[in-house]
Design an enzyme around this catalytic site. Structure first.
Site, PDB file in Angstrom:
ATOM      1  N   GLU A  59      -6.781  -2.783  -7.648  1.00  0.00           N
ATOM      2  CA  GLU A  59      -7.889  -1.844  -7.744  1.00  0.00           C
ATOM      3  C   GLU A  59      -8.189  -1.677  -9.235  1.00  0.00           C
ATOM      4  O   GLU A  59      -7.268  -1.405 -10.015  1.00  0.00           O
ATOM      5  CB  GLU A  59      -7.485  -0.502  -7.118  1.00  0.00           C
ATOM      6  CG  GLU A  59      -8.645   0.466  -7.137  1.00  0.00           C
ATOM      7  CD  GLU A  59      -8.345   1.833  -6.536  1.00  0.00           C
ATOM      8  OE1 GLU A  59      -7.236   2.048  -6.014  1.00  0.00           O
ATOM      9  OE2 GLU A  59      -9.245   2.686  -6.616  1.00  0.00           O
ATOM     10  N   LYS A  95      -0.405   3.220 -12.060  1.00  0.00           N
ATOM     11  CA  LYS A  95      -1.593   3.307 -12.912  1.00  0.00           C
ATOM     12  C   LYS A  95      -2.034   4.752 -13.082  1.00  0.00           C
ATOM     13  O   LYS A  95      -2.476   5.145 -14.154  1.00  0.00           O
ATOM     14  CB  LYS A  95      -2.743   2.519 -12.280  1.00  0.00           C
ATOM     15  CG  LYS A  95      -2.619   1.025 -12.420  1.00  0.00           C
ATOM     16  CD  LYS A  95      -3.935   0.366 -11.998  1.00  0.00           C
ATOM     17  CE  LYS A  95      -3.785  -0.625 -10.869  1.00  0.00           C
ATOM     18  NZ  LYS A  95      -4.287  -0.191  -9.586  1.00  0.00           N
ATOM     19  N   ARG A 117       8.607  -2.910  -3.811  1.00  0.00           N
ATOM     20  CA  ARG A 117       7.956  -2.896  -5.114  1.00  0.00           C
ATOM     21  C   ARG A 117       9.001  -2.919  -6.222  1.00  0.00           C
ATOM     22  O   ARG A 117      10.154  -2.583  -6.022  1.00  0.00           O
ATOM     23  CB  ARG A 117       6.993  -1.725  -5.260  1.00  0.00           C
ATOM     24  CG  ARG A 117       7.614  -0.357  -5.117  1.00  0.00           C
ATOM     25  CD  ARG A 117       6.546   0.719  -4.924  1.00  0.00           C
ATOM     26  NE  ARG A 117       5.637   0.800  -6.050  1.00  0.00           N
ATOM     27  CZ  ARG A 117       4.306   0.715  -5.929  1.00  0.00           C
ATOM     28  NH1 ARG A 117       3.737   0.552  -4.764  1.00  0.00           N
ATOM     29  NH2 ARG A 117       3.538   0.831  -6.982  1.00  0.00           N
TER      30      ARG A 117
END
Ligand code: ATP
Ligand code: MG
Length: 552
Positions: free
Chosen positions: A34, A269, A259
């Site tokens: 994104e 982020k 992850r």
């Protein structure tokens, strides 16, 4: 360089099997960021995984921007992400944006409505949340759930036409409000947002949700293996539902892996953006940031980052990787490549009283003691030099083998010197040392008359190049006792130390991104943001040694 056997990677085994049994004839992967911030080292793991799988099995990888949330997204991020992927050493086969498919996604939503599989719902966000139920209780059907197909088609068209305000209506999938999987309880597919989009401008005021857009994007691109992190495991039934009910031709499958987490490192982020917005760091590429651009500016290489990602492997089990492991790989990468030179970070002047005034001699120094092919260089030596301030002590403890009054040490690549006199300023601080040197002890001359225990580094004062050195410590501290605190209160106040010193004269020509090993100090990178005309700035990438053994 990169063909070492990789650590375990269960997805690779799945791909190999799918190709073997003919389930797929060619694999297609995608990396779907994104564009709401800069990429971090966690994304590097996903990039390496997707691109290396396709490389290894001769498939295709798309870079697809998941630009479905215009409020948070920006072209600056789109560009930075492309730069980072390329810098890591990968080139996508196709560059795509979820927004390329907005029209098709809209048409598929109309299909869902016609099939009675989606409806327009007027509940507020709050009411929707209340009706959703919990893990143990089923949800309640929306009073709008049984709207007719005609009414739904009309309302959805009017949503698109901009007749309603943000939040007034949504399009929801009609699945099962009693499903044990909350993601299947009539999830929202479209929301209204009267927001300018960085690519589609004002063409749209309704935007698809991730859970709807992502499977469709994968199917439109004929992605075969859609790889994401474990949080999405519970979304997989919805992923499959969207592909089936929208009657997509291609049948992508979603696979989840754990992850990457790294000690003392913020890996989101959203939080990294707060550090930038609050001015805790200078920018997204501040060398203290775990962003790819920050690590690049600090001096990490793509080779080191790829080797790290390969070593950590791909698994489904939660784990936290020690930050020192990343450092291990940059040391390994630079060990034989980086020029080894001398830099004095905290200078103390030494006058060699028996060295002829005005004389300068050139001494030969090897460029990398472990790699002869790198050759040698000439460094000047004269009557005045700088040494490191903490390589001298006036009243040393026992076992201190560096300079102190009356003691003799070796100057790396040069001579033995003996400290004869200490000069202080009015405040009593040491400002200069007077030493004598022994001409018989020249490095490389074969002198064996006596030994000294300490070797220190130095830079010739007459030709030294002034330089700034920036030393970094973790930005965030995850000490157990602090772990409950909000993250802005866990910021390390000493994450950067700036020192003014000198480097060897031949480093005048160093350019941004050049990497060096400074004798005893570690690996440094010439900061690419500071031009030489201004001043040379070196970022410390990593110190020389670590107690960490990667194989342990
Ligand atoms: P963030 O919370 O930092 O924004 P994200 O997952 O929302 O992370 P995206 O831009 O949506 O970020 O992610 C792009 C891809 O990178 C996704 O496939 C995601 O699963 C993967 N990814 C993100 N963070 C990590 C991580 N820490 N380790 C491995 N893969 C990650
Ligand atoms: Mg995200």
């Amino acid at each position: 360089m990169d063909n070492k056997t990789s650590s375990s990677n269960f997805i690779k085994n799945i791909v190999a099997e799918d190709l073997k049994v003919g389930k797929v004839s060619e694999i297609v992967t995608r990396f779907p960021p994104e564009p709401n911030g800069y990429l971090h080292i966690g994304h590097a793991k996903s990039i390496c995984l997707n691109f290396e799988l396709a490389d290894e099995f001769k498939g295709i990888t798309n870079l697809r921007f998941d630009d479905t949330n215009p409020l948070k997204e920006d072209t600056e991020y789109v560009e930075a992400i492309q730069e980072d992927v390329r810098w890591l050493g990968f080139e996508w086969d196709n560059l795509r944006f979820a927004s390329d498919y907005f029209e098709e996604m809209y048409n598929r939503a109309v299909l869902l409505i016609k099939k009675g599989k989606a409806y327009v719902c007027d509940l507020s966000a709050e009411e929707t949340r209340e009706a959703r139920g919990t893990l143990t209780e089923p949800g309640k059907n929306s009073p709008y759930r049984d709207r007719s197909v005609e009414e739904n088609l009309d309302l959805f068209a009017r949503m698109r036409a901009g007749e309603f305000k943000d939040g007034e209506r949504v399009l929801r999938a009609k699945i099962d409000m009693a499903s044990p999987n909350i993601n299947m309880r009539d999830p929202v597919l479209y929301r209204i947002a009267h927001t300018h989009h960085h690519r589609t401008g004002d063409a749209w005021c309704i935007y698809p949700m991730y859970d709807y857009a992502h499977p469709l994007g994968d199917a439109i691109e004929s992605v075969t293996h859609s790889i994401c992190t474990l949080e999405f495991e519970d979304h997989r039934p919805l992923y499959d539902w969207v592909i089936a009910e929208c009657e997509m031709e291609a049948q992508p499958h979603q696979y989840e892996f754990a992850r990457l987490n790294v000690t003392n490192t913020i890996m989101s982020k959203r939080y990294l953006k707060i550090l930038v917005d609050e001015g805790v760091v200078e920018s997204w590429d501040d060398p203290r940031m775990p962003t790819i651009s920050g690590l690049r500016r600090k001096g990490f290489t793509p080779e080191a980052m790829r080797a790290f990602c390969r070593e950590i492997g791909v698994a489904r089990a939660y784990s936290v990787v020690d930050e020192r492991m990343l450092e291990h790989f940059i040391r390994e990468d630079l060990k034989l490549k980086a020029l080894r030179t001398m830099a004095v970070l905290q200078p103390l002047k030494v006058v060699i009283t028996n060295y002829p005034e005005g004389q300068v001699e050139m001494l030969e120094a090897e460029n990398n003691a472990e790699n002869e092919e790198m050759g040698t260089r000439q460094i000047p030596f004269s009557r005045e030099i700088y040494i490191e301030r903490d390589d001298f002590m006036e009243n040393p403890p026992s076992k201190y083998f560096r300079l102190f009054p009356g003691n003799e040490v070796r100057l790396k690549h040069a001579y033995f010197i003996t400290c004869q006199e200490v000069i202080k300023d009015a405040a009593g601080d040491v400002i200069e040392l007077r030493c004598t040197y022994d001409p018989e002890t020249k490095s490389g001359s074969g002198f064996t008359g006596r030994k000294v225990k300490g070797t220190i580094h130095w830079v010739d004062a007459s030709q030294a190049v002034p330089a700034e050195f920036r030393l970094y410590e973790p930005l965030i501290i995850d000490d157990a006792e602090d772990s409950g605190k909000p993250f802005l209160e866990r910021i390390n106040p000493n994450s950067i130390e700036v020192l003014q010193g000198f480097v060897e004269p031949n480093m005048k020509e160093a350019a941004g991104g050049d990497k060096f090993q400074f004798f005893r100090h570690g690996y440094f990178n010439v900061d690419p943001k500071h031009t030489r005309a201004e001043r040379l700035v070196f970022n410390r990438i990593v110190s020389l040694k670590s107690s960490f053994d990667v194989k342990a």
